[in-house]
Design a protein around this motif. Structure first.
Motif, mmCIF file in Angstrom:
data_model
loop_
_atom_site.group_PDB
_atom_site.id
_atom_site.type_symbol
_atom_site.label_atom_id
_atom_site.label_comp_id
_atom_site.label_asym_id
_atom_site.label_seq_id
_atom_site.Cartn_x
_atom_site.Cartn_y
_atom_site.Cartn_z
ATOM 1 N N MET A 254 0.854 -1.186 0.000
ATOM 2 C CA MET A 254 0.000 0.000 0.000
ATOM 3 C C MET A 254 0.886 1.229 0.000
ATOM 4 S SD MET A 254 -2.973 1.192 -0.163
ATOM 5 C CE MET A 254 -3.354 2.939 -0.238
ATOM 6 N N GLU A 255 0.574 2.138 -0.924
ATOM 7 C CA GLU A 255 1.398 3.321 -1.092
ATOM 8 C C GLU A 255 0.966 4.435 -0.158
ATOM 9 O OE1 GLU A 255 -0.661 2.034 -3.282
ATOM 10 O OE2 GLU A 255 -2.141 3.536 -3.884
ATOM 11 N N HIS A 256 1.947 5.230 0.274
ATOM 12 C CA HIS A 256 1.680 6.444 1.047
ATOM 13 C C HIS A 256 2.640 7.527 0.565
ATOM 14 C CE1 HIS A 256 -1.050 4.228 3.613
ATOM 15 N NE2 HIS A 256 -0.161 3.259 3.649
ATOM 16 N N SER A 283 9.253 -1.755 -5.823
ATOM 17 C CA SER A 283 9.395 -0.787 -6.906
ATOM 18 C C SER A 283 8.030 -0.196 -7.286
ATOM 19 C CB SER A 283 10.046 -1.473 -8.116
ATOM 20 O OG SER A 283 10.171 -0.592 -9.203
ATOM 21 N N HIS A 284 7.021 -1.054 -7.343
ATOM 22 C CA HIS A 284 5.658 -0.602 -7.657
ATOM 23 C C HIS A 284 5.188 0.399 -6.601
ATOM 24 C CE1 HIS A 284 1.366 -1.358 -9.020
ATOM 25 N NE2 HIS A 284 1.167 -0.852 -7.810
ATOM 26 N N GLU A 285 5.277 0.026 -5.345
ATOM 27 C CA GLU A 285 4.749 0.908 -4.290
ATOM 28 C C GLU A 285 5.536 2.207 -4.225
ATOM 29 O OE1 GLU A 285 1.949 0.209 -3.171
ATOM 30 O OE2 GLU A 285 1.918 -1.855 -3.885
ATOM 31 N N PHE A 286 6.853 2.139 -4.455
ATOM 32 C CA PHE A 286 7.645 3.355 -4.372
ATOM 33 C C PHE A 286 7.300 4.320 -5.512
ATOM 34 C CE2 PHE A 286 11.557 5.868 -5.016
ATOM 35 C CZ PHE A 286 11.539 6.530 -3.796
ATOM 36 N N PHE A 287 7.053 3.793 -6.699
ATOM 37 C CA PHE A 287 6.673 4.650 -7.834
ATOM 38 C C PHE A 287 5.383 5.408 -7.523
ATOM 39 C CE2 PHE A 287 5.109 5.497 -12.200
ATOM 40 C CZ PHE A 287 6.262 6.023 -12.758
ATOM 41 N N HIS A 288 4.527 4.797 -6.701
ATOM 42 C CA HIS A 288 3.288 5.464 -6.274
ATOM 43 C C HIS A 288 3.541 6.739 -5.473
ATOM 44 C CE1 HIS A 288 0.026 2.958 -7.600
ATOM 45 N NE2 HIS A 288 0.327 1.912 -6.874
ATOM 46 N N ALA A 289 4.748 6.876 -4.893
ATOM 47 C CA ALA A 289 5.028 8.107 -4.129
ATOM 48 C C ALA A 289 4.765 9.319 -5.028
ATOM 49 C CB ALA A 289 6.464 8.114 -3.616
ATOM 50 N N ALA A 317 -3.002 5.182 -12.885
ATOM 51 C CA ALA A 317 -2.505 5.215 -11.510
ATOM 52 C C ALA A 317 -1.907 3.869 -11.088
ATOM 53 C CB ALA A 317 -3.636 5.603 -10.559
ATOM 54 N N GLU A 318 -2.569 2.775 -11.432
ATOM 55 C CA GLU A 318 -2.056 1.453 -11.061
ATOM 56 C C GLU A 318 -1.324 0.773 -12.224
ATOM 57 O OE1 GLU A 318 -1.679 0.210 -8.286
ATOM 58 O OE2 GLU A 318 -3.014 1.370 -7.014
ATOM 59 N N GLY A 319 -1.937 0.833 -13.412
ATOM 60 C CA GLY A 319 -1.370 0.107 -14.544
ATOM 61 C C GLY A 319 -0.012 0.645 -14.968
ATOM 62 N N TYR A 387 -7.327 -3.624 -14.286
ATOM 63 C CA TYR A 387 -6.674 -2.383 -14.721
ATOM 64 C C TYR A 387 -5.183 -2.410 -14.445
ATOM 65 C CZ TYR A 387 -8.038 -1.387 -9.866
ATOM 66 O OH TYR A 387 -8.254 -1.462 -8.520
ATOM 67 N N TYR A 388 -4.721 -3.281 -13.550
ATOM 68 C CA TYR A 388 -3.273 -3.475 -13.382
ATOM 69 C C TYR A 388 -2.690 -4.053 -14.664
ATOM 70 C CZ TYR A 388 -3.637 -2.831 -8.315
ATOM 71 O OH TYR A 388 -3.851 -2.311 -7.079
ATOM 72 N N THR A 389 -3.318 -5.123 -15.151
ATOM 73 C CA THR A 389 -2.771 -5.862 -16.285
ATOM 74 C C THR A 389 -2.895 -5.070 -17.578
ATOM 75 O OG1 THR A 389 -3.456 -7.863 -15.165
ATOM 76 C CG2 THR A 389 -2.899 -8.061 -17.489
HETATM 77 ZN ZN LIG Z 1 -0.416 -0.036 -6.817
#
Ligand SMILES: [Zn+2]
Length: 580
Positions: A254-256, A283-289, A317-319, A387-389
């Motif tokens: 979970m991103e914050h 890497s995924h969660e960090f990119f969400h920063a 946002a996710e994909g 929507y991820y895929t």
């Molecule tokens: Zn995500």
């Protein structure tokens, strides 16, 4: 806006800053960790009003989670200890009759036993406390600080969180409720590995290393990923960052804004495959920063915690985040080109073998996440697409498109940066598309309409050509395919799902059928997949099924296994691929 109104507006701003609303002070105790409870005491300023209402968040991305269900033993009293009347007014709200008391002191317990990154967990080893799942706040939502003092069990030494420290041990102060919700806390005795990037401290906080997970190596590799992210976005937008890495079972991230909660198992650094998966999650969660926490769909602007917001932009946002996760691992020198292609091929293969791609668009997959993606059933693959895929594949196609249109001068990185620069307060789909078109130097609205808003098949040719790739021939040869997903349940082989168009679908197999035998032979449930390998596409099988207790025979003509047609491979050397 007239001059006079402007003056009043400025005066109001000045007054607001001078008179910051009084904080809510929380004290959180964990008296008996193995009982999974935290005890919360909240000193709530009432301003002397006769009634105040408290609320808890109902959702976090992107599920209605009903956090209030874990709350019990709610009482209220005045500062001198006299009891105040408190009663529920909604599923997630409580109303206090203050009798003029200011503050009102509210006490409650929260049961914390969900191993998930958006929930609470407390046991004898550690606690994960999420703001949305833990704290009641004033329902009027006046901006005010939320001050948290955590009192740990004697055996625990550490709290780790991105919430600003407030002086003293385990004492924090979120400037507002948004920050409180955005700052999970891990407590216990985790191993903490610090590394600095651009002079900013980053902490890998490992719960459950247990001499198995290599925290030093993981921290060193995270530093390389952080540097690559900083290059994409032009710097780091926070003062410090916490990777709250729980190696405790469960899964997900979970991103914050300045932290992330990660959950996996402790074997993450033991095999190449596991390690790439763990790096991919981080890497995924960090990119969400950036992508979602700062470059955010306008509908996801924080503020509404009691009803779900609807956005069509989770493909971005996710994909796109899923697209960048392995790309940045590759740029950091932590994976090979082949490993990057494997990861991308997996997404393409999943998309192209999911019949729901022809039913639900990427934009609608995002919009309906509340009722579909997080509530899957046996028919989801036929009616929906992740929507991820599809978003990951769309990110790949858009990156190639922008590079091609600009002859390699610009990339998706430029699009992301420009979209953030242009839309600091959130983007609409139109605004994001405009930023992409501006970077590409061509109008991409038809491209977005096709890839995001329609269910038309995607066209890979341009992207393959640009990156010098092709789909590999399937050297395994044609494999027989029934197209019935199964699992073994109490020693019985049960059909759990059937993709539309599969041989099983055409022959009339049904979800819930038990496959008992084929021809004259009893099926051995744990060997069914191996047994199917003895057949060829075109072979006919008579299946003996038990359907709700009734024996049924069905003849099925086996087809050819799909999925192996979507493996990317290099078609010779490519300078474009080297510049990925
Ligand atoms: Zn995500």
């Amino acid at each position: 806006m007239g001059f006079k109104r402007l003056t009043v507006f400025l005066l109001c701003l000045g007054w607001g800053a001078a008179q910051a609303a009084e904080p809510i002070y929380y004290t959180v105790r964990i008296p008996v960790p193995q009982n999974h409870y935290v005890e919360v005491e909240a000193r709530v300023p009432t301003g002397g009003q006769p009634q105040v209402e408290l609320m808890m968040a109902v959702w976090t991305p992107y599920v209605i989670r009903e956090y209030a269900k874990n709350v019990e033993a709610v009482t209220a009293r005045g500062a001198y200890g006299h009891p105040l009347e408190i009663a529920k007014s909604r599923k997630n709200r409580w109303r206090i009759q203050t009798g003029g008391a200011d503050p009102a002191i509210v006490s409650y317990r929260v049961y914390c036993h969900v191993m998930g990154v958006q929930d609470n967990w407390v046991d004898d080893e550690f606690a994960l406390l999420n703001g949305a799942a833990t704290y009641m706040t004033l329902a009027d939502r006046t901006a005010r600080p939320h001050d948290v003092q955590i009192i740990l069990p004697a055996e625990w030494k550490t709290t780790e969180t991105g919430m600003p420290a407030a002086g003293g041990e385990h004492h924090y102060r979120a400037p507002d409720y948004e920050t409180l919700v955005d700052s999970p806390v891990v407590a216990g005795n985790p191993a903490v590995h610090q590394f600095d990037v651009e002079g900013k401290p980053h902490y890998l906080v490992d719960v459950g290393e247990d001499g198995v997970f290599d925290g030093e190596r993981a921290a060193a590799d995270l530093a390389r990923i952080v540097r690559e992210d900083a290059k994409v976005w032009g710097g780091l937008p926070y003062q410090n960052y916490h990777f709250l890495n729980m190696l405790t079972g469960g899964g997900g991230g979970m991103e914050h804004s300045n932290s992330t909660a990660l959950m996996s198992n402790r074997w993450g650094t033991r095999t190449r495959r596991n390690y790439l998966r763990w790096l991919g999650l981080a890497s995924h969660e960090f990119f969400h920063a950036w992508n979602v926490k700062r470059l955010r769909p306008v509908e996801l602007t924080p503020g509404e915690y009691e009803t779900e917001p609807y956005t069509t932009s989770l493909g971005i946002a996710e994909g796109f985040t899923s697209y960048y996760a392995p790309v940045l691992i590759y740029r950091a020198g932590l994976s090979t080109e082949e490993e990057l292609l494997t990861s991308l091929s997996h997404a393409i293969g999943e998309l192209q073998t999911t019949p729901g791609r022809l039913v639900q668009s990427l934009s609608m997959s995002s919009f309906d996440t509340w009722i579909k993606f997080y509530h899957p059933d046996e028919n989801s693959q036929n009616t929906a697409i992740s929507y991820y895929t599809k978003g990951e594949v769309a990110g790949f196609l858009l990156d190639a498109r922008v590079r091609g249109d600009t002859h390699g001068g610009k990339t998706l990185d430029n699009v992301m940066r420009l979209a953030l620069e242009r839309n600091p307060n959130g983007y609409t789909p139109e605004a994001f598309r405009a930023a992409a078109s501006e970077v590409a130097g061509t109008d991409l609205s038809a491209w977005f309409a096709r890839v995001f808003d329609s269910t038309a098949e995607l066209d890979y040719n341009g992207a393959l050509e640009w990156f010098g790739l092709r789909f590999a021939e399937d050297h395994a040869g044609p494999q027989a395919w029934l197209g019935a997903e199964t699992k073994v349940e109490d020693g019985r082989l049960m059909v759990t799902g059937i993709p539309r168009g599969a041989p099983a679908y055409a022959a009339g197999l049904d979800t819930g059928d038990e496959i008992v035998g084929f021809g004259n032979f009893r099926v051995r449930p744990d060997e069914w997949d191996t047994e199917l390998r003895n057949f060829r596409p075109g072979d006919r099988l008579v299946l003996l099924l038990s359907r709700r207790g009734r024996m049924v025979r069905i003849t099925v003509t086996l087809g050819q296994e799909p999925g192996a047609d979507w493996n990317l491979e290099a078609a010779g050397e490519s300078a474009h691929r080297a510049a990925w």
